[in-house]
Design a protein around this motif. Structure first.
Motif, PDB file in Angstrom:
ATOM      1  N   ASN A  98      42.117  68.196  36.359  1.00  0.00           N
ATOM      2  CA  ASN A  98      43.204  68.247  35.380  1.00  0.00           C
ATOM      3  C   ASN A  98      44.214  67.129  35.636  1.00  0.00           C
ATOM      4  O   ASN A  98      44.758  66.543  34.696  1.00  0.00           O
ATOM      5  CB  ASN A  98      43.905  69.605  35.428  1.00  0.00           C
ATOM      6  CG  ASN A  98      43.022  70.711  34.876  1.00  0.00           C
ATOM      7  OD1 ASN A  98      42.100  70.456  34.108  1.00  0.00           O
ATOM      8  ND2 ASN A  98      43.298  71.932  35.276  1.00  0.00           N
ATOM      9  N   GLU A  99      44.453  66.817  36.911  1.00  0.00           N
ATOM     10  CA  GLU A  99      45.388  65.747  37.244  1.00  0.00           C
ATOM     11  C   GLU A  99      44.868  64.397  36.737  1.00  0.00           C
ATOM     12  O   GLU A  99      45.624  63.575  36.214  1.00  0.00           O
ATOM     13  CB  GLU A  99      45.617  65.682  38.768  1.00  0.00           C
ATOM     14  CG  GLU A  99      46.338  66.879  39.342  1.00  0.00           C
ATOM     15  CD  GLU A  99      45.424  68.078  39.597  1.00  0.00           C
ATOM     16  OE1 GLU A  99      44.180  67.919  39.597  1.00  0.00           O
ATOM     17  OE2 GLU A  99      45.963  69.176  39.782  1.00  0.00           O
ATOM     18  N   ALA A 100      43.575  64.173  36.910  1.00  0.00           N
ATOM     19  CA  ALA A 100      42.980  62.927  36.419  1.00  0.00           C
ATOM     20  C   ALA A 100      43.061  62.860  34.898  1.00  0.00           C
ATOM     21  O   ALA A 100      43.355  61.805  34.322  1.00  0.00           O
ATOM     22  CB  ALA A 100      41.532  62.807  36.889  1.00  0.00           C
ATOM     23  N   ALA A 101      42.815  63.983  34.229  1.00  0.00           N
ATOM     24  CA  ALA A 101      42.896  64.034  32.773  1.00  0.00           C
ATOM     25  C   ALA A 101      44.317  63.714  32.317  1.00  0.00           C
ATOM     26  O   ALA A 101      44.525  62.932  31.375  1.00  0.00           O
ATOM     27  CB  ALA A 101      42.463  65.396  32.252  1.00  0.00           C
ATOM     28  N   ASP A 102      45.325  64.295  32.995  1.00  0.00           N
ATOM     29  CA  ASP A 102      46.719  64.028  32.648  1.00  0.00           C
ATOM     30  C   ASP A 102      47.064  62.549  32.853  1.00  0.00           C
ATOM     31  O   ASP A 102      47.756  61.940  32.041  1.00  0.00           O
ATOM     32  CB  ASP A 102      47.665  64.901  33.484  1.00  0.00           C
ATOM     33  CG  ASP A 102      47.556  66.380  33.119  1.00  0.00           C
ATOM     34  OD1 ASP A 102      47.063  66.680  32.009  1.00  0.00           O
ATOM     35  OD2 ASP A 102      47.973  67.222  33.945  1.00  0.00           O
ATOM     36  N   ALA A 103      46.562  61.964  33.943  1.00  0.00           N
ATOM     37  CA  ALA A 103      46.820  60.557  34.224  1.00  0.00           C
ATOM     38  C   ALA A 103      46.192  59.662  33.154  1.00  0.00           C
ATOM     39  O   ALA A 103      46.799  58.675  32.728  1.00  0.00           O
ATOM     40  CB  ALA A 103      46.282  60.184  35.603  1.00  0.00           C
ATOM     41  N   LEU A 104      44.988  60.009  32.705  1.00  0.00           N
ATOM     42  CA  LEU A 104      44.345  59.223  31.641  1.00  0.00           C
ATOM     43  C   LEU A 104      45.133  59.307  30.343  1.00  0.00           C
ATOM     44  O   LEU A 104      45.357  58.298  29.667  1.00  0.00           O
ATOM     45  CB  LEU A 104      42.908  59.704  31.424  1.00  0.00           C
ATOM     46  CG  LEU A 104      41.903  59.271  32.484  1.00  0.00           C
ATOM     47  CD1 LEU A 104      40.590  60.029  32.298  1.00  0.00           C
ATOM     48  CD2 LEU A 104      41.667  57.776  32.403  1.00  0.00           C
ATOM     49  N   VAL A 105      45.545  60.517  29.980  1.00  0.00           N
ATOM     50  CA  VAL A 105      46.329  60.697  28.739  1.00  0.00           C
ATOM     51  C   VAL A 105      47.621  59.907  28.838  1.00  0.00           C
ATOM     52  O   VAL A 105      48.021  59.216  27.900  1.00  0.00           O
ATOM     53  CB  VAL A 105      46.601  62.195  28.487  1.00  0.00           C
ATOM     54  CG1 VAL A 105      47.610  62.370  27.365  1.00  0.00           C
ATOM     55  CG2 VAL A 105      45.312  62.914  28.128  1.00  0.00           C
ATOM     56  N   LYS A 106      48.285  59.988  29.993  1.00  0.00           N
ATOM     57  CA  LYS A 106      49.540  59.269  30.177  1.00  0.00           C
ATOM     58  C   LYS A 106      49.321  57.751  30.105  1.00  0.00           C
ATOM     59  O   LYS A 106      50.129  57.032  29.530  1.00  0.00           O
ATOM     60  CB  LYS A 106      50.147  59.625  31.537  1.00  0.00           C
ATOM     61  CG  LYS A 106      51.510  59.022  31.762  1.00  0.00           C
ATOM     62  CD  LYS A 106      52.086  59.450  33.092  1.00  0.00           C
ATOM     63  CE  LYS A 106      53.436  58.778  33.317  1.00  0.00           C
ATOM     64  NZ  LYS A 106      53.959  59.077  34.658  1.00  0.00           N
ATOM     65  N   GLY A 107      48.213  57.276  30.641  1.00  0.00           N
ATOM     66  CA  GLY A 107      47.906  55.848  30.595  1.00  0.00           C
ATOM     67  C   GLY A 107      47.634  55.330  29.203  1.00  0.00           C
ATOM     68  O   GLY A 107      47.889  54.167  28.899  1.00  0.00           O
ATOM     69  N   TYR A 108      47.116  56.168  28.325  1.00  0.00           N
ATOM     70  CA  TYR A 108      46.783  55.734  26.960  1.00  0.00           C
ATOM     71  C   TYR A 108      47.919  55.956  25.973  1.00  0.00           C
ATOM     72  O   TYR A 108      47.840  55.516  24.839  1.00  0.00           O
ATOM     73  CB  TYR A 108      45.535  56.452  26.456  1.00  0.00           C
ATOM     74  CG  TYR A 108      44.271  55.844  26.982  1.00  0.00           C
ATOM     75  CD1 TYR A 108      43.779  54.652  26.474  1.00  0.00           C
ATOM     76  CD2 TYR A 108      43.551  56.444  28.006  1.00  0.00           C
ATOM     77  CE1 TYR A 108      42.618  54.084  26.964  1.00  0.00           C
ATOM     78  CE2 TYR A 108      42.390  55.888  28.503  1.00  0.00           C
ATOM     79  CZ  TYR A 108      41.935  54.706  27.967  1.00  0.00           C
ATOM     80  OH  TYR A 108      40.791  54.154  28.451  1.00  0.00           O
ATOM     81  N   THR A 109      48.951  56.688  26.377  1.00  0.00           N
ATOM     82  CA  THR A 109      50.038  56.962  25.429  1.00  0.00           C
ATOM     83  C   THR A 109      51.346  56.382  25.881  1.00  0.00           C
ATOM     84  O   THR A 109      51.484  55.821  26.915  1.00  0.00           O
ATOM     85  CB  THR A 109      50.221  58.476  25.223  1.00  0.00           C
ATOM     86  OG1 THR A 109      50.449  59.102  26.473  1.00  0.00           O
ATOM     87  CG2 THR A 109      49.020  59.073  24.557  1.00  0.00           C
TER      88      THR A 109
END
Length: 109
Positions: A98-109
């Motif tokens: 979940n942390e990796a998913a949050d980091a990816l979302v944050k990186g793309y937005t």
């Protein structure tokens, strides 16, 4: 009474859109023809010397003799790569935290 849809495109006269002129003047079509369209979507290509130069160099390199010489052979055989992708689709099911998913979302937005 016939009904139909028409999708059309046009380049501006002189190949360059002039923001000081109206759309009708830029496209250089008769007003009575332009009035027949219910909807006109204007797409502008903002000029940027760096981007335009990179795009031009890429397009020329795809078809020029010098560009053909610069092409390198892929490091992996095409058939081997196709088989690898087929294997991965069938047998590999990656999961991320979940942390990796949050980091990816944050990186793309």
């Amino acid at each position: 009474n016939a009904r139909c849809s028409i999708l059309a495109s046009a380049n501006p006269k002189e190949s360059s859109y002039d923001p000081k002129m109206s759309i009708v003047e830029n496209i250089n079509l008769p007003k009575n023809l332009m009035s027949r369209f219910d909807f006109i979507w204007l797409m502008l290509d903002k000029r940027n010397k760096d981007t335009d130069a990179r795009l031009a160099a890429h397009l020329v390199s795809m078809y020029s003799v010098a560009g053909m010489r610069k092409r390198v052979d892929p490091p992996v055989d095409q058939e081997l790569f196709r088989r690898y992708v087929s294997f991965a689709r069938r047998w590999c099911f990656p999961q991320i935290t979940n942390e990796a998913a949050d980091a990816l979302v944050k990186g793309y937005t």
